[in-house]
Design an enzyme around this catalytic site. Structure first.
Site, PDB file in Angstrom:
ATOM      1  N   ARG A 198     -16.074 -20.526  54.557  1.00  0.00           N
ATOM      2  CA  ARG A 198     -14.673 -20.122  54.376  1.00  0.00           C
ATOM      3  C   ARG A 198     -14.255 -19.126  55.452  1.00  0.00           C
ATOM      4  O   ARG A 198     -13.173 -19.236  56.032  1.00  0.00           O
ATOM      5  CB  ARG A 198     -14.508 -19.507  52.981  1.00  0.00           C
ATOM      6  CG  ARG A 198     -13.132 -18.953  52.678  1.00  0.00           C
ATOM      7  CD  ARG A 198     -12.087 -20.026  52.622  1.00  0.00           C
ATOM      8  NE  ARG A 198     -10.825 -19.511  52.103  1.00  0.00           N
ATOM      9  CZ  ARG A 198      -9.647 -20.022  52.373  1.00  0.00           C
ATOM     10  NH1 ARG A 198      -9.529 -21.086  53.155  1.00  0.00           N
ATOM     11  NH2 ARG A 198      -8.548 -19.500  51.861  1.00  0.00           N
TER      12      ARG A 198
ATOM     13  N   THR B 132     -11.247 -15.837  37.428  1.00  0.00           N
ATOM     14  CA  THR B 132     -11.693 -15.441  36.088  1.00  0.00           C
ATOM     15  C   THR B 132     -11.691 -16.682  35.204  1.00  0.00           C
ATOM     16  O   THR B 132     -10.722 -16.927  34.468  1.00  0.00           O
ATOM     17  CB  THR B 132     -10.775 -14.347  35.503  1.00  0.00           C
ATOM     18  OG1 THR B 132      -9.398 -14.692  35.752  1.00  0.00           O
ATOM     19  CG2 THR B 132     -11.071 -12.999  36.125  1.00  0.00           C
TER      20      THR B 132
ATOM     21  N   THR C 283      -6.569 -12.365  36.813  1.00  0.00           N
ATOM     22  CA  THR C 283      -6.017 -12.404  35.463  1.00  0.00           C
ATOM     23  C   THR C 283      -7.109 -12.086  34.444  1.00  0.00           C
ATOM     24  O   THR C 283      -8.163 -12.728  34.434  1.00  0.00           O
ATOM     25  CB  THR C 283      -5.427 -13.790  35.156  1.00  0.00           C
ATOM     26  OG1 THR C 283      -4.450 -14.096  36.153  1.00  0.00           O
ATOM     27  CG2 THR C 283      -4.769 -13.810  33.785  1.00  0.00           C
TER      28      THR C 283
ATOM     29  N   CYS D 228      -5.166 -21.417  35.931  1.00  0.00           N
ATOM     30  CA  CYS D 228      -4.385 -20.380  35.245  1.00  0.00           C
ATOM     31  C   CYS D 228      -3.945 -20.799  33.848  1.00  0.00           C
ATOM     32  O   CYS D 228      -4.451 -20.293  32.855  1.00  0.00           O
ATOM     33  CB  CYS D 228      -3.154 -20.014  36.085  1.00  0.00           C
ATOM     34  SG  CYS D 228      -3.543 -19.187  37.633  1.00  0.00           S
TER      35      CYS D 228
ATOM     36  N   ARG E 292      -9.270 -27.382  40.968  1.00  0.00           N
ATOM     37  CA  ARG E 292      -9.828 -26.538  39.920  1.00  0.00           C
ATOM     38  C   ARG E 292      -9.285 -26.917  38.536  1.00  0.00           C
ATOM     39  O   ARG E 292      -8.092 -26.966  38.316  1.00  0.00           O
ATOM     40  CB  ARG E 292      -9.519 -25.062  40.200  1.00  0.00           C
ATOM     41  CG  ARG E 292     -10.354 -24.464  41.310  1.00  0.00           C
ATOM     42  CD  ARG E 292      -9.963 -23.044  41.598  1.00  0.00           C
ATOM     43  NE  ARG E 292      -8.635 -22.969  42.210  1.00  0.00           N
ATOM     44  CZ  ARG E 292      -8.040 -21.820  42.555  1.00  0.00           C
ATOM     45  NH1 ARG E 292      -8.659 -20.671  42.323  1.00  0.00           N
ATOM     46  NH2 ARG E 292      -6.849 -21.836  43.123  1.00  0.00           N
TER      47      ARG E 292
END
Length: 392
Positions: free
Chosen positions: A7, A53, A88, A228, A299
């Site tokens: 990355r 998270t 979060t 999320c 994801r």
């Protein structure tokens, strides 16, 4: 570690595989540098933690990335430093979970030797209009003075302005309910779609009609994946249960949304059988794998649940997504991406993601992948009413 190094290498080369920033923006960053060497962090005095998270077994918060990031920073913290978390979390996590790790590893005292802040990220992957500078930023600090400092620092780059919360817990709670609210609203329209299907009413027509009222919320049914919306509500419910309250509406919404892939495939199989298409000998094409349109993010995509459900019925599945890295799809989900779907080869075509490439194909282009008796199921309302054989 090799993923982190890869990355860093791509960013240093002016490339971003997430497609959130371009080479010109990276080159304009000026003093921006990248490293995987934690010791080099000692040169800094203001740290921003943006680790994921996720959830683990039992859909409980998995705070391993947060713990490791805090442990890494604890080894380089010095007096006067500030650590701001953007991940979060449930209300209280920053001060109850992260701060003790920082104290233990550094030997420093919280709010005496070092300080913390919280400013939840609000990035919307794939959205080129609502970006970091143009989204109002919530900020908070562990003391009034630190709160002012953190707010002022973010204000230098956030053109939309900032909102300074009265405490870190308030800022944490504000973030986690943003996505919880969306999740519950999507669960409502998903449930409505199931009801309207039984009443033989087109859900989109109903929503368009209802949307003529000025205060009707324009949510649409569909899969709820990503890092999320499908995860954050579990952080709030975890904390709620810790303090003795069992959330009903939030968890009910999660159950509905988590089961949408099963519902969709059940409807698809019924339609196939009605059309004399045997699932055990059928070939299906899934258009789209990412968790949302026009971005490469895989994801927590719920499209993989549709694939698994179809395969359980014996359907052979091909997946095509022009936004996805074939290497990542194979690594994350064991899926082989089809570069070019076969013309006229499929008994079933499911439009699972609303990428602009699929919209550009139109009904004729999408149907060209199917054989003469194929069915087209549109999850994302990519096609106009009547152009698909069925839709959510």
């Amino acid at each position: 570690m090799w993923l982190a190094e890869a990355r860093v290498a791509e960013l240093e080369a002016g490339a971003d595989s997430t497609l959130e920033v371009n080479a010109e923006e990276l080159s304009d960053a000026g003093k921006l540098t990248y490293t995987t060497d934690a010791e080099k962090l000692r040169e800094c005095n203001f740290y921003v933690v943006t680790v994921p998270t996720p959830i683990g077994d039992g859909k409980r918060p998995l705070l391993t990335p947060l713990r490791l990031a805090s442990k890494t920073l604890s080894k380089v913290l010095e007096k006067g430093d500030i650590v701001v978390y953007e991940s979060t979390v449930y209300p209280g996590a920053t001060e109850e979970f992260c701060v003790p790790i920082l104290e233990k590893g550094s030997g420093l005292e919280f709010n005496e030797d070092f300080f913390v802040g919280y400013s939840p990220e609000r990035i919307n992957p794939g959205d080129k209009e609502h970006r970091l500078p143009t989204i109002l930023k919530v900020t908070a600090g562990s003391t009034p003075e630190v709160a002012d400092y953190v707010d002022a620092l973010y204000a230098t780059i956030i053109t939309a302005g900032t909102h300074k919360a009265s405490s870190i817990k308030v800022a944490e709670a504000a973030k986690v309910i943003e996505n919880t609210q969306r999740d519950v609203n999507i669960a409502l329209v998903n449930e409505l779609a199931m009801i309207f299907e039984r009443l033989d009413i087109d859900t989109e027509e109903v929503l368009i009609a209802a949307g003529t009222k000025w205060n009707f919320l324009p949510f649409r049914p569909g899969l709820v994946g990503g890092h999320c919306i499908g995860i954050d509500p579990y952080y709030l419910t975890y904390k709620a249960e810790q303090v003795g309250y069992h959330p009903h509406m939030i968890l009910a919404g999660r159950r509905i949304n988590d089961n949408m892939a099963q519902y969709i495939v059940t409807q698809v199989i019924k339609n196939m059988i009605a059309a004399d298409i045997s699932p055990k000998s059928a070939r299906a094409l899934i258009l789209g794998l990412t968790f949302k349109e026009n971005c490469p993010d895989l994801r927590n995509t719920k499209v993989v649940d549709i694939i698994a459900e179809l395969e359980d019925y014996g359907v052979s599945v091909d997946v095509h997504d022009p936004w996805v890295s074939a290497v990542e799809a194979k690594s994350e989900y064991g899926l082989d991406i089809v570069d070019e779907p076969e013309e006229g080869a499929y008994d079933l075509v499911i439009v699972a993601v609303g990428h602009h490439q699929f919209r550009a194909l139109g009904a004729e282009g999408i149907r060209s992948f199917g054989n003469v008796s194929s069915l087209v199921y549109d999850i994302k309302y990519v096609l106009p009413q009547g152009a698909a054989d069925d839709r959510l």
